[in-house]
Motif scaffolding. Sequence first.
Motif, PDB file in Angstrom:
ATOM      1  N   GLY A   1       0.835  -1.197   0.000  1.00 14.34           N
ATOM      2  CA  GLY A   1       0.000   0.000   0.000  1.00 14.34           C
ATOM      3  C   GLY A   1       0.868   1.246   0.000  1.00 14.34           C
ATOM      4  N   ASN A   2       2.127   1.087   0.395  1.00 16.28           N
ATOM      5  CA  ASN A   2       3.111   2.169   0.390  1.00 16.28           C
ATOM      6  C   ASN A   2       3.838   2.140  -0.946  1.00 16.28           C
ATOM      7  OD1 ASN A   2       5.300   3.875   0.730  1.00 16.28           O
ATOM      8  ND2 ASN A   2       5.904   3.065   2.711  1.00 16.28           N
ATOM      9  N   GLY A   3       3.389   2.991  -1.885  1.00 13.69           N
ATOM     10  CA  GLY A   3       4.002   3.041  -3.211  1.00 13.69           C
ATOM     11  C   GLY A   3       3.582   1.869  -4.080  1.00 13.69           C
ATOM     12  N   GLU A   4       4.181   1.812  -5.256  1.00 15.10           N
ATOM     13  CA  GLU A   4       3.856   0.760  -6.220  1.00 15.10           C
ATOM     14  C   GLU A   4       4.532  -0.544  -5.798  1.00 15.10           C
ATOM     15  OE1 GLU A   4       1.830   0.819  -8.864  1.00 15.10           O
ATOM     16  OE2 GLU A   4       1.243   2.854  -8.301  1.00 15.10           O
ATOM     17  N   GLN A   5       3.715  -1.555  -5.520  1.00 11.73           N
ATOM     18  CA  GLN A   5       4.235  -2.863  -5.152  1.00 11.73           C
ATOM     19  C   GLN A   5       3.351  -3.939  -5.765  1.00 11.73           C
ATOM     20  OE1 GLN A   5       5.607  -3.811  -1.192  1.00 11.73           O
ATOM     21  NE2 GLN A   5       5.320  -1.708  -0.490  1.00 11.73           N
ATOM     22  N   PRO A   6       3.919  -5.110  -6.023  1.00 11.63           N
ATOM     23  CA  PRO A   6       3.088  -6.216  -6.526  1.00 11.63           C
ATOM     24  C   PRO A   6       2.124  -6.686  -5.457  1.00 11.63           C
ATOM     25  CG  PRO A   6       5.288  -7.001  -5.983  1.00 11.63           C
ATOM     26  CD  PRO A   6       5.332  -5.503  -5.854  1.00 11.63           C
ATOM     27  N   LEU A   7       0.977  -7.171  -5.882  1.00  9.94           N
ATOM     28  CA  LEU A   7      -0.010  -7.709  -4.950  1.00  9.94           C
ATOM     29  C   LEU A   7       0.345  -9.161  -4.658  1.00  9.94           C
ATOM     30  CD1 LEU A   7      -3.324  -6.177  -6.360  1.00  9.94           C
ATOM     31  CD2 LEU A   7      -2.071  -5.520  -4.294  1.00  9.94           C
ATOM     32  N   GLY A   8       1.242  -9.333  -3.726  1.00 10.53           N
ATOM     33  CA  GLY A   8       1.725 -10.655  -3.375  1.00 10.53           C
ATOM     34  C   GLY A   8       3.123 -10.546  -2.817  1.00 10.53           C
ATOM     35  N   VAL A   9       3.829 -11.672  -2.790  1.00  6.29           N
ATOM     36  CA  VAL A   9       5.197 -11.663  -2.289  1.00  6.29           C
ATOM     37  C   VAL A   9       6.048 -10.775  -3.191  1.00  6.29           C
ATOM     38  CG1 VAL A   9       7.209 -13.086  -1.791  1.00  6.29           C
ATOM     39  CG2 VAL A   9       4.925 -13.943  -1.270  1.00  6.29           C
ATOM     40  N   ASN A  10       6.756  -9.842  -2.572  1.00  5.13           N
ATOM     41  CA  ASN A  10       7.496  -8.808  -3.298  1.00  5.13           C
ATOM     42  C   ASN A  10       8.944  -9.256  -3.490  1.00  5.13           C
ATOM     43  OD1 ASN A  10       8.798  -6.508  -4.208  1.00  5.13           O
ATOM     44  ND2 ASN A  10       7.688  -5.124  -2.845  1.00  5.13           N
ATOM     45  N   GLN A  11       9.345  -9.437  -4.748  1.00  3.47           N
ATOM     46  CA  GLN A  11      10.705  -9.882  -5.026  1.00  3.47           C
ATOM     47  C   GLN A  11      11.743  -8.884  -4.532  1.00  3.47           C
ATOM     48  OE1 GLN A  11      12.379 -10.465  -9.195  1.00  3.47           O
ATOM     49  NE2 GLN A  11      12.059 -12.594  -8.578  1.00  3.47           N
ATOM     50  N   ALA A  12      11.409  -7.587  -4.544  1.00  3.64           N
ATOM     51  CA  ALA A  12      12.341  -6.582  -4.038  1.00  3.64           C
ATOM     52  C   ALA A  12      12.583  -6.758  -2.537  1.00  3.64           C
ATOM     53  CB  ALA A  12      11.825  -5.175  -4.336  1.00  3.64           C
ATOM     54  N   GLU A  13      11.535  -7.120  -1.801  1.00  2.00           N
ATOM     55  CA  GLU A  13      11.702  -7.365  -0.364  1.00  2.00           C
ATOM     56  C   GLU A  13      12.512  -8.632  -0.119  1.00  2.00           C
ATOM     57  OE1 GLU A  13      11.563  -6.298   3.506  1.00  2.00           O
ATOM     58  OE2 GLU A  13      10.686  -5.123   1.861  1.00  2.00           O
ATOM     59  N   LEU A  14      12.295  -9.656  -0.941  1.00  2.00           N
ATOM     60  CA  LEU A  14      13.099 -10.871  -0.832  1.00  2.00           C
ATOM     61  C   LEU A  14      14.573 -10.564  -1.065  1.00  2.00           C
ATOM     62  CD1 LEU A  14      10.829 -13.358  -2.836  1.00  2.00           C
ATOM     63  CD2 LEU A  14      10.977 -13.122  -0.349  1.00  2.00           C
ATOM     64  N   ALA A  15      14.846  -9.741  -2.086  1.00  6.06           N
ATOM     65  CA  ALA A  15      16.237  -9.380  -2.388  1.00  6.06           C
ATOM     66  C   ALA A  15      16.859  -8.606  -1.237  1.00  6.06           C
ATOM     67  CB  ALA A  15      16.296  -8.565  -3.675  1.00  6.06           C
ATOM     68  N   ALA A  16      16.078  -7.717  -0.613  1.00 12.92           N
ATOM     69  CA  ALA A  16      16.595  -6.936   0.511  1.00 12.92           C
ATOM     70  C   ALA A  16      16.870  -7.840   1.711  1.00 12.92           C
ATOM     71  CB  ALA A  16      15.607  -5.838   0.881  1.00 12.92           C
ATOM     72  N   LEU A  17      16.020  -8.837   1.946  1.00 15.23           N
ATOM     73  CA  LEU A  17      16.261  -9.782   3.034  1.00 15.23           C
ATOM     74  C   LEU A  17      17.536 -10.575   2.782  1.00 15.23           C
ATOM     75  CD1 LEU A  17      12.605 -11.017   3.601  1.00 15.23           C
ATOM     76  CD2 LEU A  17      14.013  -9.801   5.273  1.00 15.23           C
ATOM     77  N   ALA A  18      17.749 -10.981   1.526  1.00 16.40           N
ATOM     78  CA  ALA A  18      18.989 -11.677   1.192  1.00 16.40           C
ATOM     79  C   ALA A  18      20.186 -10.757   1.404  1.00 16.40           C
ATOM     80  CB  ALA A  18      18.931 -12.174  -0.252  1.00 16.40           C
ATOM     81  N   GLU A  19      20.042  -9.480   1.058  1.00 19.97           N
ATOM     82  CA  GLU A  19      21.119  -8.515   1.273  1.00 19.97           C
ATOM     83  C   GLU A  19      21.436  -8.373   2.761  1.00 19.97           C
ATOM     84  OE1 GLU A  19      22.208  -3.863   0.058  1.00 19.97           O
ATOM     85  OE2 GLU A  19      20.227  -4.696  -0.403  1.00 19.97           O
ATOM     86  N   ALA A  20      20.421  -8.545   3.594  1.00 22.78           N
ATOM     87  CA  ALA A  20      20.618  -8.467   5.044  1.00 22.78           C
ATOM     88  C   ALA A  20      21.207  -9.748   5.622  1.00 22.78           C
ATOM     89  CB  ALA A  20      19.294  -8.159   5.730  1.00 22.78           C
ATOM     90  N   GLY A  21      21.436 -10.743   4.758  1.00 23.60           N
ATOM     91  CA  GLY A  21      22.095 -11.963   5.202  1.00 23.60           C
ATOM     92  C   GLY A  21      21.190 -13.134   5.468  1.00 23.60           C
ATOM     93  N   LEU A  22      19.886 -13.034   5.168  1.00 20.61           N
ATOM     94  CA  LEU A  22      18.978 -14.155   5.383  1.00 20.61           C
ATOM     95  C   LEU A  22      19.113 -15.153   4.238  1.00 20.61           C
ATOM     96  CD1 LEU A  22      17.681 -11.733   7.073  1.00 20.61           C
ATOM     97  CD2 LEU A  22      15.557 -13.033   6.904  1.00 20.61           C
TER      98      LEU A  22
END
Length: 348
Positions: free
Chosen positions: A268-289
Amino acid sequence: MTPKVMDAPPAVFAVDDVWRGTWMGPSLVRRGGSTLHYVGPVDSSVPAAEPLPGVLLPGWCDHHVHLQLLPNDARTSLAQGGLSRVIDLGGEPRELSELPVVDAFGVEVVHAGAFLTAPGGYPSDRAWAPTGSWREIASADDAESAVFEQVALGASRIKIALNAEAGPVWSDALLAEVVADIRAVGLPVVAHVEGAGQAARAIAAGVDVLAHAPFSEVLPHELITQAVAQGQRWVSTLAIHADRAAALENVRAFRAAGGEVLYGSDLGNGEQPLGVNQAELAALAEAGLDETAVLRALVGGFGRGRWKKRVTWMLERPASVLDLASAVSVGVGDLESLSERSRRTPGS
């Protein structure tokens, strides 16, 4: 339309792979009512098992969404995008409590009601905030009334705003009163913290969940270990930040200290896909997950995950964390449809 529970017959399925905290390999699962039960490895002595292509995982959750900022038909798209459950962290509580339920087996929605905030505090000045999506608290009496209002309208947690960058915040004394009133009704406290020192105040007050991994400043080690010792959890929302260096450093330190990170996109904050967000997955991987840590963040504090009403399906085991964005959420009563779905999936 997903079958009603009484219309979904008991069945045993032979699945290519199942994730239950770890990958189990070819497995048998049994449907009983609206719940899927893990049986064990594939056994040739169970000839009645129906072959089920692909892999199954527990239902996934986005722990930070704002449904009133999404299209009215978003729940259908959220399931197609891999989500079985969403947690709304701030909206007009009566509207949230009256969301039309087109399908009892659709994406589960739970909510925190309205933001509780100081008079003139965040998000009262934000154009995106629907009327009634915040409740101003100026006194201990206000706090008690506001908490009961959210509970009466079905809130399963209460969200407070500590955003010193956007306006006034409560004194330490009133913050303690608000948290105590929430504790008194037996609900967890979720906090939006922004601005220098606000994460420290939330930790000192005993807040259960931070709605965003702290991003305003790098937190000292002692504060992070205190948060972990208290059992505090952080919702990621990393991809919404243009500059997320501080948030990434905090998440790395939090996890190194044993802290639990939950997947959340602030949908709901900005343009995002309606579902699991690949950008968020990439950021989690960047954080070491790694893959296991990301899956646990998506499952969200339910041990081996929820296998009731909806589960997650993928055509094959993911080759990378980013592949998780290709998952879909499927009703337990609709598992038979996966054979047809796999034939329609490109590349299958």
